[in-house]
Write a protein that holds these residues in place. Structure first.
Motif, PDB file in Angstrom:
ATOM      1  N   VAL A   1     -21.479  27.488 -15.573  1.00 51.18           N
ATOM      2  CA  VAL A   1     -20.226  27.777 -16.280  1.00 51.18           C
ATOM      3  C   VAL A   1     -19.141  28.123 -15.268  1.00 51.18           C
ATOM      4  N   ARG A   2     -19.467  28.957 -14.295  1.00 49.41           N
ATOM      5  CA  ARG A   2     -18.488  29.328 -13.266  1.00 49.41           C
ATOM      6  C   ARG A   2     -18.022  28.097 -12.485  1.00 49.41           C
ATOM      7  N   ARG A   3     -18.966  27.209 -12.131  1.00 53.85           N
ATOM      8  CA  ARG A   3     -18.608  25.987 -11.394  1.00 53.85           C
ATOM      9  C   ARG A   3     -17.655  25.122 -12.211  1.00 53.85           C
ATOM     10  N   LEU A   4     -17.970  24.951 -13.480  1.00 47.16           N
ATOM     11  CA  LEU A   4     -17.126  24.112 -14.331  1.00 47.16           C
ATOM     12  C   LEU A   4     -15.722  24.695 -14.487  1.00 47.16           C
ATOM     13  N   LEU A   5     -15.637  26.008 -14.648  1.00 43.54           N
ATOM     14  CA  LEU A   5     -14.334  26.633 -14.870  1.00 43.54           C
ATOM     15  C   LEU A   5     -13.519  26.766 -13.591  1.00 43.54           C
TER      16      LEU A   5
ATOM     17  N   THR B   1     -10.295  30.699 -21.228  1.00 42.20           N
ATOM     18  CA  THR B   1     -11.199  29.743 -21.858  1.00 42.20           C
ATOM     19  C   THR B   1     -11.816  30.324 -23.119  1.00 42.20           C
ATOM     20  N   THR B   2     -12.365  29.427 -23.932  1.00 43.60           N
ATOM     21  CA  THR B   2     -13.087  29.786 -25.142  1.00 43.60           C
ATOM     22  C   THR B   2     -14.469  29.144 -25.072  1.00 43.60           C
ATOM     23  N   PRO B   3     -15.405  29.596 -25.878  1.00 44.62           N
ATOM     24  CA  PRO B   3     -16.725  28.949 -25.888  1.00 44.62           C
ATOM     25  C   PRO B   3     -16.652  27.453 -26.207  1.00 44.62           C
ATOM     26  N   LYS B   4     -15.753  27.074 -27.098  1.00 41.09           N
ATOM     27  CA  LYS B   4     -15.616  25.654 -27.444  1.00 41.09           C
ATOM     28  C   LYS B   4     -15.152  24.847 -26.236  1.00 41.09           C
TER      29      LYS B   4
ATOM     30  N   PHE C   1     -24.355  31.166 -28.161  1.00 38.59           N
ATOM     31  CA  PHE C   1     -25.092  31.138 -26.901  1.00 38.59           C
ATOM     32  C   PHE C   1     -24.119  31.071 -25.722  1.00 38.59           C
ATOM     33  N   VAL C   2     -23.157  30.158 -25.791  1.00 35.54           N
ATOM     34  CA  VAL C   2     -22.168  30.024 -24.715  1.00 35.54           C
ATOM     35  C   VAL C   2     -21.290  31.270 -24.655  1.00 35.54           C
ATOM     36  N   ASP C   3     -20.953  31.829 -25.802  1.00 33.96           N
ATOM     37  CA  ASP C   3     -20.167  33.064 -25.831  1.00 33.96           C
ATOM     38  C   ASP C   3     -20.902  34.187 -25.092  1.00 33.96           C
ATOM     39  N   SER C   4     -22.205  34.286 -25.274  1.00 31.27           N
ATOM     40  CA  SER C   4     -22.947  35.348 -24.591  1.00 31.27           C
ATOM     41  C   SER C   4     -23.037  35.097 -23.090  1.00 31.27           C
ATOM     42  N   VAL C   5     -23.086  33.831 -22.673  1.00 33.41           N
ATOM     43  CA  VAL C   5     -23.057  33.523 -21.233  1.00 33.41           C
ATOM     44  C   VAL C   5     -21.690  33.914 -20.665  1.00 33.41           C
ATOM     45  N   LEU C   6     -20.619  33.634 -21.406  1.00 30.07           N
ATOM     46  CA  LEU C   6     -19.278  34.024 -20.955  1.00 30.07           C
ATOM     47  C   LEU C   6     -19.138  35.550 -20.877  1.00 30.07           C
ATOM     48  N   ARG C   7     -19.730  36.263 -21.824  1.00 29.94           N
ATOM     49  CA  ARG C   7     -19.702  37.732 -21.779  1.00 29.94           C
ATOM     50  C   ARG C   7     -20.441  38.254 -20.551  1.00 29.94           C
ATOM     51  N   GLU C   8     -21.545  37.615 -20.219  1.00 26.95           N
ATOM     52  CA  GLU C   8     -22.301  38.000 -19.017  1.00 26.95           C
ATOM     53  C   GLU C   8     -21.444  37.802 -17.769  1.00 26.95           C
ATOM     54  N   LEU C   9     -20.671  36.719 -17.750  1.00 26.70           N
ATOM     55  CA  LEU C   9     -19.849  36.385 -16.583  1.00 26.70           C
ATOM     56  C   LEU C   9     -18.584  37.225 -16.476  1.00 26.70           C
ATOM     57  N   PHE C  10     -17.835  37.310 -17.567  1.00 28.17           N
ATOM     58  CA  PHE C  10     -16.484  37.865 -17.508  1.00 28.17           C
ATOM     59  C   PHE C  10     -16.288  39.154 -18.309  1.00 28.17           C
ATOM     60  N   GLY C  11     -17.341  39.694 -18.897  1.00 28.57           N
ATOM     61  CA  GLY C  11     -17.206  40.903 -19.700  1.00 28.57           C
ATOM     62  C   GLY C  11     -16.668  40.584 -21.090  1.00 28.57           C
ATOM     63  N   GLU C  12     -16.108  41.581 -21.718  1.00 32.52           N
ATOM     64  CA  GLU C  12     -15.575  41.403 -23.070  1.00 32.52           C
ATOM     65  C   GLU C  12     -14.385  40.445 -23.061  1.00 32.52           C
ATOM     66  N   PRO C  13     -14.168  39.708 -24.172  1.00 35.43           N
ATOM     67  CA  PRO C  13     -13.040  38.780 -24.221  1.00 35.43           C
ATOM     68  C   PRO C  13     -11.695  39.493 -24.078  1.00 35.43           C
TER      69      PRO C  13
ATOM     70  N   ARG D   1     -11.745  33.088 -32.707  1.00 37.40           N
ATOM     71  CA  ARG D   1     -12.617  32.889 -31.556  1.00 37.40           C
ATOM     72  C   ARG D   1     -12.154  33.738 -30.367  1.00 37.40           C
ATOM     73  N   PRO D   2     -13.100  34.142 -29.534  1.00 33.01           N
ATOM     74  CA  PRO D   2     -12.747  34.959 -28.375  1.00 33.01           C
ATOM     75  C   PRO D   2     -12.125  34.117 -27.269  1.00 33.01           C
ATOM     76  N   VAL D   3     -11.198  34.723 -26.526  1.00 32.98           N
ATOM     77  CA  VAL D   3     -10.558  34.070 -25.387  1.00 32.98           C
ATOM     78  C   VAL D   3     -10.858  34.921 -24.153  1.00 32.98           C
ATOM     79  N   TYR D   4     -11.448  34.273 -23.153  1.00 31.71           N
ATOM     80  CA  TYR D   4     -11.868  34.980 -21.929  1.00 31.71           C
ATOM     81  C   TYR D   4     -10.915  34.680 -20.793  1.00 31.71           C
ATOM     82  N   PHE D   5     -10.657  35.691 -19.986  1.00 35.95           N
ATOM     83  CA  PHE D   5      -9.878  35.543 -18.770  1.00 35.95           C
ATOM     84  C   PHE D   5     -10.840  35.161 -17.655  1.00 35.95           C
ATOM     85  N   VAL D   6     -10.605  34.006 -17.027  1.00 33.21           N
ATOM     86  CA  VAL D   6     -11.504  33.468 -16.011  1.00 33.21           C
ATOM     87  C   VAL D   6     -11.132  34.041 -14.646  1.00 33.21           C
ATOM     88  N   THR D   7     -12.105  34.661 -13.991  1.00 32.62           N
ATOM     89  CA  THR D   7     -11.923  35.166 -12.634  1.00 32.62           C
ATOM     90  C   THR D   7     -12.869  34.430 -11.711  1.00 32.62           C
ATOM     91  N   CYS D   8     -12.313  33.720 -10.752  1.00 34.24           N
ATOM     92  CA  CYS D   8     -13.132  32.949  -9.804  1.00 34.24           C
ATOM     93  C   CYS D   8     -13.288  33.656  -8.486  1.00 34.24           C
TER      94      CYS D   8
END
Length: 164
Positions: free
Chosen positions: A84-88, A97-100, A137-149, A157-164
């Motif tokens: 997920v991190r590589r793709l984003l 980003t969103t899970p969709k 499932f993807v939402d929970s992977v995003l939560r693991e990566l970036f914390g709460e939306p 739908r949740p919107v996550y702030f992407v930190t690379c």
């Protein structure tokens, strides 16, 4: 007093254990499909294995991922997160980003599709929409990566702030 498992259940447990060992990590749905079992039958066999400390359960969203040991489970989750991190991060520096949106990126990338299809169904069954469990499932992977939306209104739908 509870009864002991029947011979049929013990045989089923052996088959389920063989599937988990051969895959390293797998989901309840994958076992259901492979052995032609109902959800209850597969889940009961996996719970027996878990109680005997033969498998480890990791819950992501609404999916239970069953692994041979803790180390395999950690590696599997890290592989999902790194994809997920590589793709984003490599895809034009996406900031939100969103899970969709992540699922669309996964579908367009051959390797990411292979990694995620081990755990969830990526197809769009009705009207071009993803299954709610796949989004969870993807939402929970995003939560693991970036914390709460960053943003999430009630029912949206949740919107996550992407930190690379």
């Amino acid at each position: 007093m509870p009864k002991a498992p029947t011979e049929k259940v013990i045989d089923r447990v052996h088959h389920v254990y063989h599937l988990v060992v051969s895959a390293g990590c797998t989901t309840t749905a994958t076992i259901e499909d492979a052995l032609g079992l109902s959800h209850s039958m597969a889940y009961y066999a996996l719970q027996l294995l878990k109680n005997n400390k033969m498998v480890v359960e990791v819950v992501l969203g609404k999916h239970a991922v069953w692994c041979v040991d803790e180390e395999t489970a950690k590696r599997s989750i890290e592989e999902l997160k790194s994809e997920v991190r590589r793709l984003l991060c490599n895809n034009g520096r996406i900031r939100y980003t969103t899970p969709k949106r992540v699922l669309e990126l996964i579908e367009s990338d051959k390797y990411a599709r292979k990694v995620f299809s081990k755990h969830v169904s990526l197809g769009r069954p009705k009207r071009g929409k993803y299954k709610p469990t796949t989004l969870a499932f993807v939402d929970s992977v995003l939560r693991e990566l970036f914390g709460e939306p960053k943003f999430q209104r009630h029912g949206e739908r949740p919107v996550y702030f992407v930190t690379c």
